[in-house]
Design a protein around this motif. Structure first.
Motif, PDB file in Angstrom:
ATOM      1  N   MET A 394      10.654   0.287   1.036  1.00  0.00           N
ATOM      2  CA  MET A 394       9.585  -0.530   1.461  1.00  0.00           C
ATOM      3  C   MET A 394       9.277  -0.839   2.970  1.00  0.00           C
ATOM      4  O   MET A 394       9.348  -2.021   3.142  1.00  0.00           O
ATOM      5  CB  MET A 394       9.852  -2.116   0.479  1.00  0.00           C
ATOM      6  N   CYS A 395       8.750   0.144   3.288  1.00  0.00           N
ATOM      7  CA  CYS A 395       8.504  -0.006   4.882  1.00  0.00           C
ATOM      8  C   CYS A 395       7.758   1.310   5.230  1.00  0.00           C
ATOM      9  O   CYS A 395       8.099   2.407   4.680  1.00  0.00           O
ATOM     10  CB  CYS A 395       9.624   0.296   5.584  1.00  0.00           C
ATOM     11  N   ASN A 396       6.912   0.997   5.999  1.00  0.00           N
ATOM     12  CA  ASN A 396       5.906   2.175   6.594  1.00  0.00           C
ATOM     13  C   ASN A 396       5.149   3.084   5.620  1.00  0.00           C
ATOM     14  O   ASN A 396       5.020   4.275   5.495  1.00  0.00           O
ATOM     15  CB  ASN A 396       6.499   3.169   7.372  1.00  0.00           C
ATOM     16  N   GLN A 397       4.864   2.645   4.443  1.00  0.00           N
ATOM     17  CA  GLN A 397       4.119   3.226   3.116  1.00  0.00           C
ATOM     18  C   GLN A 397       3.130   2.399   2.640  1.00  0.00           C
ATOM     19  O   GLN A 397       3.000   1.183   2.661  1.00  0.00           O
ATOM     20  CB  GLN A 397       5.046   3.709   2.094  1.00  0.00           C
ATOM     21  N   TYR A 398       2.080   2.923   1.892  1.00  0.00           N
ATOM     22  CA  TYR A 398       1.081   2.232   1.408  1.00  0.00           C
ATOM     23  C   TYR A 398       1.019   2.526  -0.041  1.00  0.00           C
ATOM     24  O   TYR A 398       1.471   3.302  -0.736  1.00  0.00           O
ATOM     25  CB  TYR A 398      -0.324   2.664   2.141  1.00  0.00           C
ATOM     26  N   VAL A 399       0.561   1.546  -0.781  1.00  0.00           N
ATOM     27  CA  VAL A 399       0.495   1.507  -2.256  1.00  0.00           C
ATOM     28  C   VAL A 399      -0.721   2.221  -2.701  1.00  0.00           C
ATOM     29  O   VAL A 399      -1.824   1.983  -2.378  1.00  0.00           O
ATOM     30  CB  VAL A 399       0.495  -0.082  -3.034  1.00  0.00           C
ATOM     31  N   LEU A 400      -0.470   3.099  -3.723  1.00  0.00           N
ATOM     32  CA  LEU A 400      -1.581   3.718  -4.325  1.00  0.00           C
ATOM     33  C   LEU A 400      -1.671   3.334  -5.975  1.00  0.00           C
ATOM     34  O   LEU A 400      -0.573   3.098  -6.607  1.00  0.00           O
ATOM     35  CB  LEU A 400      -1.316   5.362  -4.484  1.00  0.00           C
ATOM     36  N   ARG A 401      -2.711   3.356  -6.545  1.00  0.00           N
ATOM     37  CA  ARG A 401      -2.715   2.731  -7.853  1.00  0.00           C
ATOM     38  C   ARG A 401      -3.491   3.827  -8.746  1.00  0.00           C
ATOM     39  O   ARG A 401      -4.583   4.540  -8.372  1.00  0.00           O
ATOM     40  CB  ARG A 401      -3.567   1.302  -8.043  1.00  0.00           C
ATOM     41  N   GLY A 402      -3.392   3.555 -10.022  1.00  0.00           N
ATOM     42  CA  GLY A 402      -3.985   4.240 -11.314  1.00  0.00           C
ATOM     43  C   GLY A 402      -3.755   5.666 -11.786  1.00  0.00           C
ATOM     44  O   GLY A 402      -4.278   6.023 -12.809  1.00  0.00           O
ATOM     45  N   GLY A 403      -2.788   6.289 -11.034  1.00  0.00           N
ATOM     46  CA  GLY A 403      -2.273   7.696 -11.438  1.00  0.00           C
ATOM     47  C   GLY A 403      -3.362   8.769 -11.186  1.00  0.00           C
ATOM     48  O   GLY A 403      -4.362   8.461 -10.748  1.00  0.00           O
ATOM     49  N   SER A 404      -3.171  10.003 -11.456  1.00  0.00           N
ATOM     50  CA  SER A 404      -4.083  11.125 -11.072  1.00  0.00           C
ATOM     51  C   SER A 404      -4.099  12.001 -12.215  1.00  0.00           C
ATOM     52  O   SER A 404      -3.409  11.716 -13.423  1.00  0.00           O
ATOM     53  CB  SER A 404      -3.504  11.801  -9.843  1.00  0.00           C
ATOM     54  N   CYS A 405      -4.756  13.202 -12.043  1.00  0.00           N
ATOM     55  CA  CYS A 405      -4.956  14.440 -12.985  1.00  0.00           C
ATOM     56  C   CYS A 405      -3.678  15.209 -13.346  1.00  0.00           C
ATOM     57  O   CYS A 405      -3.546  16.034 -13.953  1.00  0.00           O
ATOM     58  CB  CYS A 405      -5.948  15.184 -12.704  1.00  0.00           C
TER      59      CYS A 405
END
Ligand SMILES: [Fe+2]
Length: 437
Positions: A394-405
């Motif tokens: 939990m440092c120097n990263q960004y959150v992504l949402r929703g999943g992918s193909c």
């Protein structure tokens, strides 16, 4: 496995609910088999090579996911003596410092031994031990161990996605740009998408995060909590290749005023002038590599393989911004978790349909949010080595949402928090815009 009468009788004698045990055993078998199906079309050479430090060889993924069950389920409950592949405890530990020392991440591609066949035998041996263990647990053990098996299965699904993204990166380095699997997406492709609209959400207090119940979730999705959001709007669909090309043609990669300082540096150092896997062909325009080989850029498809920095610069150019993860979750909370996941077999994002409302929230591409990956209020990592799973990143990263193909449908939900450093582009990552209403 657990679906024969003798097994059911054994479970009944142990006092355990045979249905629940059978379900978990069936789920174990399904997830492990799904991993192996992803490898069916690979040649033996494809299993070994590591294309960059961020990616791992397929063989390593196969072994590491097995090591996870051996270490945290079998050894964790005193049920293995590591007699199948003893060196695996060092070679296939990823980042669990409390377990012990490990092989260097950037040297995983140098492991020509153990062989692919030996890793395959290792998987089979651990599957056998896992099957025997699930037969024999008493109720007390079951309540302690079943959640760790669930974690191991969700961990393996994460590595299924990584197998696809890492193979894609590996094959893209090959001048032949070989196909991993024949595409099935052409039939699903719409030539045009509806114009980008805005879906408005009222200000208010929203419930964010996962409430612990029967459904599995990772510890980073908890505790559930309330968050106030100002009124906001989200783009009705993902940003397309055509829209992203307009940004490129408007000098998007050459205008520092659009970029975060770290993003500008990353773009210059990396020589970025387009999303990852895009190639300019004189006389042929932009083409890109996907898991079916090289093909021309389709205007209507969602733009994919962009970093957080590119997503952020695009949003600024479009006079918008990226959503916060709370905004994204508030918008997704009541939507059906449906979309273009790995289950569709397309293995590439597809164009948006013309149905009303907010579209493409799940599947296709992971959506970068403007939220740094941080603990929710009151978050506590699990005790012991499993506490290293999420919290320490939990440092120097960004959150992504929703999943992918490339995400299994059964793996994703509205509260799911993926995370990557802002300069990474090899995952299936794309853009949804937001703005203040
Ligand atoms: Fe892992």
């Amino acid at each position: 496995m657990l679906d024969n009468p003798e097994t059911t009788n054994t479970l009944a004698r142990s006092g355990r609910n045979p249905t629940r045990a059978q379900e978990l055993s069936a789920e174990y078998h399904a997830v492990r088999s799904a991993t192996e199906r992803l490898c069916e079309d690979l040649s033996i050479e494809d299993f070994v090579v590591q294309s960059m430090p961020d990616a791992s060889p397929v063989k390593w993924h196969l072994a590491h996911t097995t090591w996870f069950f051996e270490t945290f389920v079998l050894a964790g409950s005193g049920r293995t003596h590591r007699d199948v592949l003893p060196e695996g405890s060092y070679l296939f530990n990823s980042y669990y410092n409390l377990i012990g020392p490990m092989h260097a991440r950037d040297k995983r591609g140098l492991l020509t031994r153990p062989t692919v066949n030996e890793v395959s035998s290792y998987r089979a041996a651990i599957d056998l031990k896992m099957g025997e263990m699930m037969h024999s647990l008493d109720d007390k053990d079951w309540h302690q161990i079943a959640p760790v098996i669930q974690l191991g299965l969700n961990h393996e699904q994460q590595h299924q996605e990584l197998i696809l993204t890492d193979v894609k990166h590996l094959f893209a380095q090959n001048p032949l740009r070989p196909a991993y699997r024949n595409a099935t997406n052409q039939a699903l492709l719409a030539a045009e998408v509806p114009p980008l609209g805005w879906v408005e959400f009222e200000e208010g207090i929203y419930h964010i995060g996962h409430t612990r119940n029967e459904e599995f979730c990772f510890d980073n999705e908890m505790p559930a909590h309330r968050q106030f959001l100002e009124r906001f709007s989200l783009g009705s669909r993902l940003v397309t290749n055509a829209e992203y090309m307009a940004f490129m043609e408007d000098g998007g990669y050459e205008r520092p005023e659009l970029w975060l300082a770290a993003g500008w540096d990353a773009a210059k150092q990396g020589g970025w002038n387009a999303p990852l896997y895009w190639e300019w062909r004189d006389g042929g325009g932009w083409r890109s590599y996907d898991l079916s080989g090289m093909r021309r850029i389709e205007n209507a498809e969602p733009v994919c393989h962009v970093s957080y920095f590119e997503a952020d610069a695009y949003a600024r150019w479009a006079d918008a911004r990226l959503p916060s993860e709370a905004e994204w979750e508030a918008a997704a909370a009541h939507l059906a978790c449906e979309g273009n996941f790995v289950d569709s077999g397309v293995l590439h994002p597809v164009s948006c349909d013309a149905l009303p409302g907010i579209r493409q929230m799940f599947g296709d591409v992971w959506e970068w949010t403007a939220s740094s990956y941080a603990p929710y209020p009151g978050y506590k990592p699990a005790p012991g080595a499993l506490g290293e799973y999420n919290g320490k990143f939990m440092c120097n990263q960004y959150v992504l949402r929703g999943g992918s193909c490339a995400t299994p449908r059964s793996h994703i939900r509205a509260t799911y928090r993926n995370f990557f450093p802002p300069d990474k582009r090899w995952q299936f990552t794309g853009i949804r815009l937001a703005k203040n209403s």
